[in-house]
Every structure is written in C-alpha cells, then in structure tokens.
Design a protein around this motif. Structure first.
Motif, PDB file in Angstrom:
ATOM      1  N   PRO A  36       0.756  -1.239  -0.095  1.00  0.00           N
ATOM      2  CA  PRO A  36      -0.077   0.022   0.005  1.00  0.00           C
ATOM      3  C   PRO A  36       0.879   1.210   0.108  1.00  0.00           C
ATOM      4  N   PHE A  37       0.501   2.438  -0.819  1.00  0.00           N
ATOM      5  CA  PHE A  37       1.190   3.643  -0.637  1.00  0.00           C
ATOM      6  C   PHE A  37       0.858   4.513   0.349  1.00  0.00           C
ATOM      7  N   PRO A  38       1.577   5.315   0.906  1.00  0.00           N
ATOM      8  CA  PRO A  38       3.034   5.550   0.396  1.00  0.00           C
ATOM      9  C   PRO A  38       3.740   4.496   1.084  1.00  0.00           C
ATOM     10  N   VAL A  85      25.450  22.458 -12.379  1.00  0.00           N
ATOM     11  CA  VAL A  85      24.325  21.302 -12.879  1.00  0.00           C
ATOM     12  C   VAL A  85      22.911  21.921 -12.790  1.00  0.00           C
ATOM     13  N   ASN A  86      22.032  21.452 -13.303  1.00  0.00           N
ATOM     14  CA  ASN A  86      20.705  21.670 -13.238  1.00  0.00           C
ATOM     15  C   ASN A  86      19.885  20.520 -12.776  1.00  0.00           C
ATOM     16  N   GLN A  87      19.722  20.139 -11.534  1.00  0.00           N
ATOM     17  CA  GLN A  87      19.169  18.934 -11.012  1.00  0.00           C
ATOM     18  C   GLN A  87      18.147  19.368 -10.022  1.00  0.00           C
ATOM     19  N   TYR A  88      17.460  18.211  -9.887  1.00  0.00           N
ATOM     20  CA  TYR A  88      16.404  18.160  -8.657  1.00  0.00           C
ATOM     21  C   TYR A  88      16.379  17.308  -7.850  1.00  0.00           C
ATOM     22  N   ALA A  89      15.750  17.278  -6.723  1.00  0.00           N
ATOM     23  CA  ALA A  89      15.750  16.162  -5.571  1.00  0.00           C
ATOM     24  C   ALA A  89      14.297  15.987  -5.088  1.00  0.00           C
ATOM     25  N   ILE A  90      13.857  14.717  -5.070  1.00  0.00           N
ATOM     26  CA  ILE A  90      12.392  14.799  -4.344  1.00  0.00           C
ATOM     27  C   ILE A  90      12.482  13.448  -3.381  1.00  0.00           C
ATOM     28  N   ARG A  91      11.602  13.348  -2.489  1.00  0.00           N
ATOM     29  CA  ARG A  91      11.452  12.233  -1.616  1.00  0.00           C
ATOM     30  C   ARG A  91      10.752  11.160  -2.182  1.00  0.00           C
ATOM     31  N   ARG A  92      11.138   9.988  -2.428  1.00  0.00           N
ATOM     32  CA  ARG A  92      10.400   9.060  -2.942  1.00  0.00           C
ATOM     33  C   ARG A  92       9.025   8.741  -2.372  1.00  0.00           C
ATOM     34  N   ILE A  93       9.281   8.788  -1.242  1.00  0.00           N
ATOM     35  CA  ILE A  93       7.748   8.362  -0.188  1.00  0.00           C
ATOM     36  C   ILE A  93       6.644   9.215  -0.644  1.00  0.00           C
ATOM     37  N   GLU A  94       7.167  10.661  -0.896  1.00  0.00           N
ATOM     38  CA  GLU A  94       6.046  11.604  -1.481  1.00  0.00           C
ATOM     39  C   GLU A  94       5.898  11.576  -2.941  1.00  0.00           C
ATOM     40  N   PHE A  95       6.795  11.419  -3.484  1.00  0.00           N
ATOM     41  CA  PHE A  95       6.774  11.459  -5.006  1.00  0.00           C
ATOM     42  C   PHE A  95       5.989  10.365  -5.631  1.00  0.00           C
ATOM     43  N   GLU A  97       3.707   8.339  -4.042  1.00  0.00           N
ATOM     44  CA  GLU A  97       2.163   8.272  -3.983  1.00  0.00           C
ATOM     45  C   GLU A  97       1.514   9.206  -4.602  1.00  0.00           C
ATOM     46  N   TRP A  98       2.066  10.567  -4.886  1.00  0.00           N
ATOM     47  CA  TRP A  98       1.502  11.655  -5.556  1.00  0.00           C
ATOM     48  C   TRP A  98       1.362  11.129  -7.080  1.00  0.00           C
ATOM     49  N   LEU A 100       0.995   8.157  -8.135  1.00  0.00           N
ATOM     50  CA  LEU A 100       0.136   7.063  -8.234  1.00  0.00           C
ATOM     51  C   LEU A 100      -1.232   7.694  -8.122  1.00  0.00           C
ATOM     52  N   GLN A 101      -1.614   8.632  -7.222  1.00  0.00           N
ATOM     53  CA  GLN A 101      -2.882   9.269  -7.031  1.00  0.00           C
ATOM     54  C   GLN A 101      -3.145  10.007  -8.356  1.00  0.00           C
ATOM     55  N   ARG A 102      -2.194  10.833  -8.901  1.00  0.00           N
ATOM     56  CA  ARG A 102      -2.295  11.557  -9.924  1.00  0.00           C
ATOM     57  C   ARG A 102      -2.693  10.751 -11.283  1.00  0.00           C
ATOM     58  N   SER A 103      -2.331   9.397 -11.283  1.00  0.00           N
ATOM     59  CA  SER A 103      -2.737   8.851 -12.583  1.00  0.00           C
ATOM     60  C   SER A 103      -4.074   8.339 -12.760  1.00  0.00           C
ATOM     61  N   GLY A 104      -4.646   8.627 -11.615  1.00  0.00           N
ATOM     62  CA  GLY A 104      -6.229   8.365 -11.760  1.00  0.00           C
ATOM     63  C   GLY A 104      -6.521   6.787 -11.967  1.00  0.00           C
ATOM     64  N   ALA A 105      -5.641   5.945 -11.814  1.00  0.00           N
ATOM     65  CA  ALA A 105      -5.944   4.498 -12.027  1.00  0.00           C
ATOM     66  C   ALA A 105      -6.369   3.763 -10.948  1.00  0.00           C
ATOM     67  N   ASP A 106      -7.221   2.786 -11.066  1.00  0.00           N
ATOM     68  CA  ASP A 106      -7.718   2.216 -10.206  1.00  0.00           C
ATOM     69  C   ASP A 106      -6.588   1.285  -9.630  1.00  0.00           C
ATOM     70  N   VAL A 107      -6.326   1.255  -8.194  1.00  0.00           N
ATOM     71  CA  VAL A 107      -5.106   0.406  -7.877  1.00  0.00           C
ATOM     72  C   VAL A 107      -5.638  -0.466  -6.906  1.00  0.00           C
ATOM     73  N   HIS A 108      -5.007  -1.854  -6.919  1.00  0.00           N
ATOM     74  CA  HIS A 108      -5.418  -2.829  -5.936  1.00  0.00           C
ATOM     75  C   HIS A 108      -4.075  -3.041  -5.356  1.00  0.00           C
ATOM     76  N   THR A 109      -4.147  -3.495  -3.839  1.00  0.00           N
ATOM     77  CA  THR A 109      -2.828  -3.946  -3.357  1.00  0.00           C
ATOM     78  C   THR A 109      -2.936  -5.406  -3.151  1.00  0.00           C
ATOM     79  N   HIS A 110      -1.948  -5.774  -4.131  1.00  0.00           N
ATOM     80  CA  HIS A 110      -2.069  -7.590  -4.685  1.00  0.00           C
ATOM     81  C   HIS A 110      -0.360  -7.580  -4.940  1.00  0.00           C
ATOM     82  N   GLU A 111      -0.165  -8.819  -4.309  1.00  0.00           N
ATOM     83  CA  GLU A 111       1.309  -9.263  -4.905  1.00  0.00           C
ATOM     84  C   GLU A 111       1.197 -10.207  -5.982  1.00  0.00           C
ATOM     85  N   VAL A 112       1.627  -9.979  -7.160  1.00  0.00           N
ATOM     86  CA  VAL A 112       1.425 -10.851  -8.258  1.00  0.00           C
ATOM     87  C   VAL A 112       2.428 -11.950  -8.082  1.00  0.00           C
TER      88      VAL A 112
END
Ligand SMILES: Cc1cc2nc3c(=O)[nH]c(=O)nc-3n(C[C@H](O)[C@H](O)[C@H](O)COP(=O)(O)OP(=O)(O)OC[C@H]3O[C@@H](n4cnc5c(N)ncnc54)[C@H](O)[C@@H]3O)c2cc1C
Length: 327
Positions: A36-38, A85-95, A97-98, A100-112
C-alpha cells in the motif's frame, strides 16, 4: 475475475506514469502493487529536468518539496570540485504516492505471483485478466520473470549493489556531495539534503567488482560514514541503512513480447554512468502507453543510456579544475 484492458504490475514511477499516459490517451488501466502507498523506496531521489517535463509537473503545484541544485560538490581523490548542474531532488515516499494518485488509475494492493497467457488474455493469480500487460515491478518483476527472462537475461556485470539511509537530520550543509573513486569503490557515494530537514546518504557500485576486490558494500558504507563524520557532515546518528540491487542498461532491447511489456527497473534501464533510473522509468512508461494505444512497436530509442554526455561532463570537470573552483 477482475477484467481490464491493461494491467500494470507495479505502481512506482514507471507503472504510475504508464497508467497516467494511458488515461490521457483514453484507456483506464488497473495497477497492482504488493504494497500500500505511501511505501518506502530506497532512492536518492535525484532527477533531471526532463523528468519534470515528461511528467508535465508544474513545480509550484507539486504539494511536496522539490529541491533544486545548481551545482554538485564532486570529490575525486583529494580534489573537491564544484560542478555546475541543473538537477532536482524529491523524496520517493512522497513523489511515488503523488504520481500514483494523479494517474487516476484504479489501484489494488496485490502481490502478483503467477501469470499465464490464455489465448488473447493474461490471467494473474486467477483473479485478474487483461489483454495488455505491463511489467513495472522493479528488479524482481513477475512479468519480467515470466515473459522476458529467457530472451533478456540479467547481466551480472551490470548489477548495482547499494546501501542507503534517509532520515530526519538538522543538516548544516545544503550542497549535494558526490564522492567518486573513494576507498576503491567501483561506484560512488552521495550526500543529498532533501529540504525540510531530511537527509539521504548512500553508497552504490558494481556488485561483481566489489566482490572481486574482496570487499562488501557494508564495508564501503562504514568507511563512508566515518568520512562524513570526519568532514563534520553528520554526527551522532544511529544509522540503519537498507540495501537493494538493480541493473544498468544493457544492449538488449527486448522489452515487448506480444502484448506484454517491461518498463523501468523491470527492463533494467538505469543509466550506465550514474545509475539514474527514475527518468528512464518515466520515459519508458510513456512510450509503452503510446505503443499500446497507437499499436506501434515499443522502442527504447528515445531513452538515454547515460545521464551525462561524456564531452559535456569532461568539459565541466576540466573547467572546474582549471578555474580552481574547488576548496
Ligand atoms: C539506493 C538507490 C538510490 C537510487 N538513487 C536514484 C536517484 O537518485 N535517481 C534516480 O533517477 N534513480 C535512482 N535509483 C534508481 C531508481 O530508484 C529506480 O530506477 C526507480 O525506482 C525505478 O522505478 P520503477 O517504477 O521501475 O520501479 P520501483 O520504483 O522499484 O517500483 C516497483 C513497484 O513494483 C512493486 N512490485 C514489485 N513486485 C511486485 C509484485 N510481485 N506484485 C505487485 N507489485 C510488485 C513494488 O512494490 C514497487 O512499488 C536509485 C536506486 C537505489 C537502489
């Protein structure tokens, strides 16, 4: 049975970007992720400007912190160079999840676990069924294991071992530091301040070469921490580094097998020079979505193999050296 035209296995940057692009192109995808995210994802979170543009992110609208670096402090042997340089840094735990939510996809927690091809369809664990299947499950992706492993075996000499720790810390130095060729590490170590008092430290290198040196990534981590303490970059921290392995890009571009695709780390797309994987994950997600909708072959041609062009980086290093822009 849950049915979808496209199922994406893995909701990291590759999978969520693919689902987001599919939705823009008129197809609703279903994402399956075992966590489950985050969720925690080991990563320095360093991204190039094209990741921001590929994802159409307006920095002011991003709800979390994006840090921009206009130079790196690069340490090579005893030289400390300042490289523009011209670089950015984000935190993966936030990025992640954001995204995934923005994708608008239906998300199921399931281990394939198990995937079978039955006629036109892919059947996952007897619970999910789709016509198109996208493997975005990282290094251990079950789509890779089932449909790609034989024709695109992992190359052990391109396997990167890493140890990393991200934690709250009242850091005093806001520069991003990179150490190359330190303590005979066939790779590099990093110090990345993420803003809002979060610091990311890590070491990564070619697993086979580390072993050939009769060394371990753990020894390298311990050396690195001592160096950071000597430089007064960190003090009094109970480190709990975690490890992960992933693969750099090889020359085998077998990433589509019928209506099954692999993208991101599942396809082993991290750049050869820096091990940068978020950019290739995002770009491959977009290209796979376009391939599905436009019914054209999925190609990696528009995904770069190196983060920096060699002449460009050599020029920057030479200039920094000649202008004595080091401490
Ligand atoms: C220590 C470290 C530092 C790094 N630093 C950087 C950096 O600074 N910049 C950069 O660009 N890259 C960096 N990388 C590489 C980068 O993290 C990866 O290339 C990137 O995360 C790939 O994204 P992905 O979406 O392909 O895979 P992932 O982000 O790994 O996502 C895969 C998803 O699949 C899910 N999954 C796995 N198996 C299953 C299953 N069986 N069923 C369902 N779901 C499953 C997982 O839970 C996960 O959410 C770093 C990597 C490491 C290890």
């Amino acid at each position: 049975m849950v049915r979808a035209e496209v199922i994406v296995v893995g909701g990291g940057p590759a999978g969520s970007t693919c689902a987001w692009k599919l939705k823009q192109l008129g197809i609703d995808a279903l994402i399956l992720d075992k966590k489950p995210f985050p969720r925690l994802k080991l990563c320095a979170g360093w991204i190039q400007p094209e990741v921001i543009s590929d994802l159409e992110i307006e920095i002011d609208d991003y709800p979390h912190r994006i840090v921009r670096f206009d130079r790196f402090r690069v340490h090579i042997k005893n030289k400390n160079l300042k490289i523009p340089v011209n670089q950015y840094a984000i935190r993966r735990i936030e990025f992640d999840e954001w995204l995934l939510q923005r994708s608008g996809a239906d998300v199921h927690t399931h281990e394939v676990k198990n995937i079978e091809q039955r006629g036109e369809f892919y059947v996952i664990d007897e619970k999910f069924e789709c016509r198109y299947l996208v493997g975005a499950g990282g290094t251990y992706c079950p789509v890779y294991r089932t449909f790609f492993k034989e024709k695109k075996p992992r190359r052990k000499n391109l396997m990167i071992a890493s140890l990393e720790h991200e934690f709250a810390y009242d850091y005093q130095d806001e520069n991003c530091h990179l150490w190359f060729v330190q303590n005979n590490l066939p790779g590099y170590s990093w110090y990345v301040p993420k803003g809002n008092g979060v610091l990311n430290l890590g070491v990564g290198g070619y697993a086979e070469k580390i072993k050939a040196n009769r060394d371990t990534i753990k020894n390298q981590w311990e050396f690195f921490v001592k160096e950071l303490k000597k430089l007064n970059l960190v003090q009094k921290v109970d480190f709990e580094p975690k490890g992960y392995v992933y693969f750099l890009r090889d020359d085998n571009d077998f990433v589509q097998n019928g209506r099954a695709y692999v993208i991101g780390d599942a396809a082993g797309l991290a750049t050869r020079d820096m091990g940068e994987g978020i950019g290739p994950a995002v770009r491959s997600g977009i290209l796979a979505a376009e391939s599905i909708v436009q019914k054209k072959p999925f190609s990696l041609k528009r995904i770069k193999k190196n983060s920096f062009s060699k002449p460009g980086m050599l020029y920057k290093l030479g200039r920094a050296y000649l202008l004595r822009s080091y401490d």
